[in-house]
Design a protein around this motif. Structure first.
Motif, PDB file in Angstrom:
ATOM      1  N   GLU A 134      20.302  40.070 -31.660  1.00 56.49           N
ATOM      2  CA  GLU A 134      20.958  39.214 -30.665  1.00 56.49           C
ATOM      3  C   GLU A 134      21.367  39.995 -29.426  1.00 56.49           C
ATOM      4  O   GLU A 134      21.329  39.453 -28.315  1.00 56.49           O
ATOM      5  CB  GLU A 134      22.180  38.526 -31.278  1.00 56.49           C
ATOM      6  N   VAL A 135      21.773  41.256 -29.590  1.00 54.05           N
ATOM      7  CA  VAL A 135      22.179  42.050 -28.427  1.00 54.05           C
ATOM      8  C   VAL A 135      21.006  42.197 -27.470  1.00 54.05           C
ATOM      9  O   VAL A 135      21.136  41.973 -26.258  1.00 54.05           O
ATOM     10  CB  VAL A 135      22.694  43.443 -28.858  1.00 54.05           C
ATOM     11  N   GLU A 136      19.835  42.567 -28.008  1.00 57.02           N
ATOM     12  CA  GLU A 136      18.653  42.736 -27.173  1.00 57.02           C
ATOM     13  C   GLU A 136      18.275  41.428 -26.483  1.00 57.02           C
ATOM     14  O   GLU A 136      17.935  41.408 -25.294  1.00 57.02           O
ATOM     15  CB  GLU A 136      17.475  43.245 -28.009  1.00 57.02           C
ATOM     16  N   ASN A 137      18.350  40.324 -27.232  1.00 56.31           N
ATOM     17  CA  ASN A 137      17.968  39.035 -26.656  1.00 56.31           C
ATOM     18  C   ASN A 137      18.972  38.583 -25.597  1.00 56.31           C
ATOM     19  O   ASN A 137      18.593  38.076 -24.535  1.00 56.31           O
ATOM     20  CB  ASN A 137      17.866  37.976 -27.753  1.00 56.31           C
ATOM     21  N   THR A 138      20.263  38.778 -25.862  1.00 58.76           N
ATOM     22  CA  THR A 138      21.292  38.397 -24.887  1.00 58.76           C
ATOM     23  C   THR A 138      21.146  39.211 -23.605  1.00 58.76           C
ATOM     24  O   THR A 138      21.256  38.675 -22.496  1.00 58.76           O
ATOM     25  CB  THR A 138      22.702  38.609 -25.476  1.00 58.76           C
ATOM     26  N   TYR A 139      20.863  40.495 -23.759  1.00 61.34           N
ATOM     27  CA  TYR A 139      20.650  41.348 -22.581  1.00 61.34           C
ATOM     28  C   TYR A 139      19.455  40.850 -21.775  1.00 61.34           C
ATOM     29  O   TYR A 139      19.508  40.790 -20.545  1.00 61.34           O
ATOM     30  CB  TYR A 139      20.425  42.793 -23.032  1.00 61.34           C
ATOM     31  N   ARG A 140      18.388  40.471 -22.475  1.00 61.79           N
ATOM     32  CA  ARG A 140      17.204  39.949 -21.788  1.00 61.79           C
ATOM     33  C   ARG A 140      17.557  38.672 -21.023  1.00 61.79           C
ATOM     34  O   ARG A 140      17.149  38.500 -19.860  1.00 61.79           O
ATOM     35  CB  ARG A 140      16.093  39.661 -22.806  1.00 61.79           C
ATOM     36  N   LEU A 141      18.308  37.795 -21.641  1.00 61.39           N
ATOM     37  CA  LEU A 141      18.673  36.536 -20.988  1.00 61.39           C
ATOM     38  C   LEU A 141      19.559  36.772 -19.769  1.00 61.39           C
ATOM     39  O   LEU A 141      19.526  35.998 -18.808  1.00 61.39           O
ATOM     40  CB  LEU A 141      19.398  35.617 -21.984  1.00 61.39           C
ATOM     41  N   LEU A 142      20.331  37.851 -19.796  1.00 64.17           N
ATOM     42  CA  LEU A 142      21.218  38.165 -18.668  1.00 64.17           C
ATOM     43  C   LEU A 142      20.481  38.822 -17.506  1.00 64.17           C
ATOM     44  O   LEU A 142      20.868  38.641 -16.349  1.00 64.17           O
ATOM     45  CB  LEU A 142      22.348  39.098 -19.120  1.00 64.17           C
ATOM     46  N   THR A 143      19.424  39.566 -17.800  1.00 55.98           N
ATOM     47  CA  THR A 143      18.854  40.443 -16.775  1.00 55.98           C
ATOM     48  C   THR A 143      17.398  40.173 -16.415  1.00 55.98           C
ATOM     49  O   THR A 143      16.951  40.601 -15.351  1.00 55.98           O
ATOM     50  CB  THR A 143      18.966  41.913 -17.222  1.00 55.98           C
ATOM     51  N   ASP A 144      16.659  39.498 -17.281  1.00 54.29           N
ATOM     52  CA  ASP A 144      15.228  39.293 -17.033  1.00 54.29           C
ATOM     53  C   ASP A 144      15.034  38.265 -15.926  1.00 54.29           C
ATOM     54  O   ASP A 144      15.529  37.138 -16.006  1.00 54.29           O
ATOM     55  CB  ASP A 144      14.552  38.815 -18.325  1.00 54.29           C
ATOM     56  N   GLU A 145      14.292  38.648 -14.901  1.00 56.76           N
ATOM     57  CA  GLU A 145      14.076  37.768 -13.755  1.00 56.76           C
ATOM     58  C   GLU A 145      13.235  36.547 -14.105  1.00 56.76           C
ATOM     59  O   GLU A 145      13.224  35.571 -13.348  1.00 56.76           O
ATOM     60  CB  GLU A 145      13.412  38.543 -12.619  1.00 56.76           C
ATOM     61  N   THR A 146      12.530  36.587 -15.229  1.00 53.64           N
ATOM     62  CA  THR A 146      11.713  35.444 -15.621  1.00 53.64           C
ATOM     63  C   THR A 146      12.526  34.362 -16.339  1.00 53.64           C
ATOM     64  O   THR A 146      12.025  33.253 -16.558  1.00 53.64           O
ATOM     65  CB  THR A 146      10.557  35.887 -16.539  1.00 53.64           C
ATOM     66  N   VAL A 147      13.764  34.685 -16.701  1.00 53.24           N
ATOM     67  CA  VAL A 147      14.627  33.705 -17.375  1.00 53.24           C
ATOM     68  C   VAL A 147      15.204  32.750 -16.330  1.00 53.24           C
ATOM     69  O   VAL A 147      15.645  33.181 -15.263  1.00 53.24           O
ATOM     70  CB  VAL A 147      15.766  34.419 -18.140  1.00 53.24           C
ATOM     71  N   SER A 156      17.649  30.239 -14.247  1.00 55.36           N
ATOM     72  CA  SER A 156      19.068  30.357 -13.896  1.00 55.36           C
ATOM     73  C   SER A 156      19.930  29.546 -14.849  1.00 55.36           C
ATOM     74  O   SER A 156      21.058  29.937 -15.167  1.00 55.36           O
ATOM     75  CB  SER A 156      19.293  29.892 -12.451  1.00 55.36           C
ATOM     76  N   GLY A 157      19.404  28.415 -15.326  1.00 58.69           N
ATOM     77  CA  GLY A 157      20.168  27.588 -16.257  1.00 58.69           C
ATOM     78  C   GLY A 157      20.448  28.314 -17.557  1.00 58.69           C
ATOM     79  O   GLY A 157      21.571  28.268 -18.079  1.00 58.69           O
ATOM     80  N   ILE A 158      19.426  29.001 -18.088  1.00 64.17           N
ATOM     81  CA  ILE A 158      19.604  29.769 -19.327  1.00 64.17           C
ATOM     82  C   ILE A 158      20.557  30.929 -19.097  1.00 64.17           C
ATOM     83  O   ILE A 158      21.404  31.242 -19.951  1.00 64.17           O
ATOM     84  CB  ILE A 158      18.244  30.282 -19.845  1.00 64.17           C
ATOM     85  N   GLN A 159      20.455  31.600 -17.950  1.00 64.69           N
ATOM     86  CA  GLN A 159      21.356  32.708 -17.648  1.00 64.69           C
ATOM     87  C   GLN A 159      22.803  32.233 -17.579  1.00 64.69           C
ATOM     88  O   GLN A 159      23.708  32.886 -18.123  1.00 64.69           O
ATOM     89  CB  GLN A 159      20.955  33.372 -16.332  1.00 64.69           C
ATOM     90  N   ILE A 160      23.032  31.113 -16.930  1.00 64.74           N
ATOM     91  CA  ILE A 160      24.389  30.577 -16.826  1.00 64.74           C
ATOM     92  C   ILE A 160      24.918  30.191 -18.199  1.00 64.74           C
ATOM     93  O   ILE A 160      26.081  30.461 -18.543  1.00 64.74           O
ATOM     94  CB  ILE A 160      24.413  29.357 -15.878  1.00 64.74           C
ATOM     95  N   GLU A 161      24.070  29.575 -19.021  1.00 59.87           N
ATOM     96  CA  GLU A 161      24.473  29.212 -20.377  1.00 59.87           C
ATOM     97  C   GLU A 161      24.843  30.452 -21.188  1.00 59.87           C
ATOM     98  O   GLU A 161      25.831  30.454 -21.940  1.00 59.87           O
ATOM     99  CB  GLU A 161      23.339  28.444 -21.064  1.00 59.87           C
ATOM    100  N   THR A 162      24.067  31.517 -21.015  1.00 61.09           N
ATOM    101  CA  THR A 162      24.353  32.774 -21.716  1.00 61.09           C
ATOM    102  C   THR A 162      25.671  33.379 -21.246  1.00 61.09           C
ATOM    103  O   THR A 162      26.496  33.831 -22.054  1.00 61.09           O
ATOM    104  CB  THR A 162      23.214  33.780 -21.491  1.00 61.09           C
ATOM    105  N   GLU A 163      25.881  33.382 -19.930  1.00 59.02           N
ATOM    106  CA  GLU A 163      27.124  33.918 -19.377  1.00 59.02           C
ATOM    107  C   GLU A 163      28.334  33.111 -19.851  1.00 59.02           C
ATOM    108  O   GLU A 163      29.383  33.682 -20.191  1.00 59.02           O
ATOM    109  CB  GLU A 163      27.057  33.916 -17.847  1.00 59.02           C
ATOM    110  N   ASN A 164      28.190  31.807 -19.898  1.00 61.91           N
ATOM    111  CA  ASN A 164      29.295  30.961 -20.363  1.00 61.91           C
ATOM    112  C   ASN A 164      29.610  31.218 -21.828  1.00 61.91           C
ATOM    113  O   ASN A 164      30.783  31.208 -22.235  1.00 61.91           O
ATOM    114  CB  ASN A 164      28.953  29.483 -20.155  1.00 61.91           C
TER     115      ASN A 164
END
Length: 206
Positions: A70-83, A85-93
């Motif tokens: 999960e750490v690796e996946n969460t980091y990817r969702l936070l930083t990967d430019e291909t993700v 913006s909606g998924i990034q915001i959901e991850t940040e929340n």
């Protein structure tokens, strides 16, 4: 020592190691960069490795539940430019609900340039590759593929579990299998990629 002087003589990487309690991270980065371990990381790989450790330390401090990978996946969702913006915001929340200051966390992530400066200027490390022989390169390639396969499986398991637990898909108990195979166009024989590397190539060429 004044705060200004401290900032001038301490690298960002060193500060983050101290603030997040990453212990012997400096020695680990050095070993991975110089090839003292089985694997030799690039600076970009080291930056990702370091930032994932920062994220993991923060999650542990907040007692956030973590599934394998999960750490690796969460980091990817936070930083990967291909993700998206909606998924990034959901991850940040989601992280914010665990009590994590996401803005500060992302500020504490480091670049590969910061890793380079830390290793060369503050640890005075020079980069020397391992002896470039066939066995070493095959072992390195095999280890890299295994690591990536394990990461793909972990990310897939985490994603499917999260989707199932939030009632987005219907799925019973499951297992993810990542079977990458190589087909020789000369003889038509098919091999699992790691097996092919360990054998040293296809039977028809030996």
């Amino acid at each position: 020592m004044s705060d200004n002087t401290s900032r001038e003589t301490t690298s960002k990487v060193e500060r983050v190691i101290r603030e997040y309690g990453l212990g012997d991270m400096g020695e680990t980065l050095e070993a991975y960069w110089t090839g003292e371990t089985e694997e030799q990381y690039s600076l970009r790989d080291l930056a990702d490795f370091f930032n994932q450790a920062v994220l993991g330390a923060e999650l542990n401090q907040k007692n956030a539940n973590q599934l394998e990978g999960e750490v690796e996946n969460t980091y990817r969702l936070l930083t990967d430019e291909t993700v998206s913006s909606g998924i990034q915001i959901e991850t940040e929340n989601s992280l914010a609900r665990d009590g994590i200051d996401v803005e500060q966390l992302k500020k504490d992530f480091v670049s590969h340039q910061a890793i380079y400066t830390y290793l060369t200027k503050y640890r005075e490390v020079s980069h020397k590759s391992k002896v470039d022989n066939t066995k070493t390169q095959i072992e390195k390639g095999t280890n890299t593929i295994r690591r990536l396969q394990n990461r793909v499986v972990a990310v897939a398991e985490t994603t499917l579990t999260n989707l199932r637990n939030t009632d987005r898909i219907e799925l019973a108990d499951f297992e993810v299998i990542n079977d990458v195979r190589v087909v020789c166009n000369e003889c038509g024989q098919s091999y699992p990629i790691v097996e092919l590397l360990e054998m040293g190539g296809c039977d028809c060429m030996m």
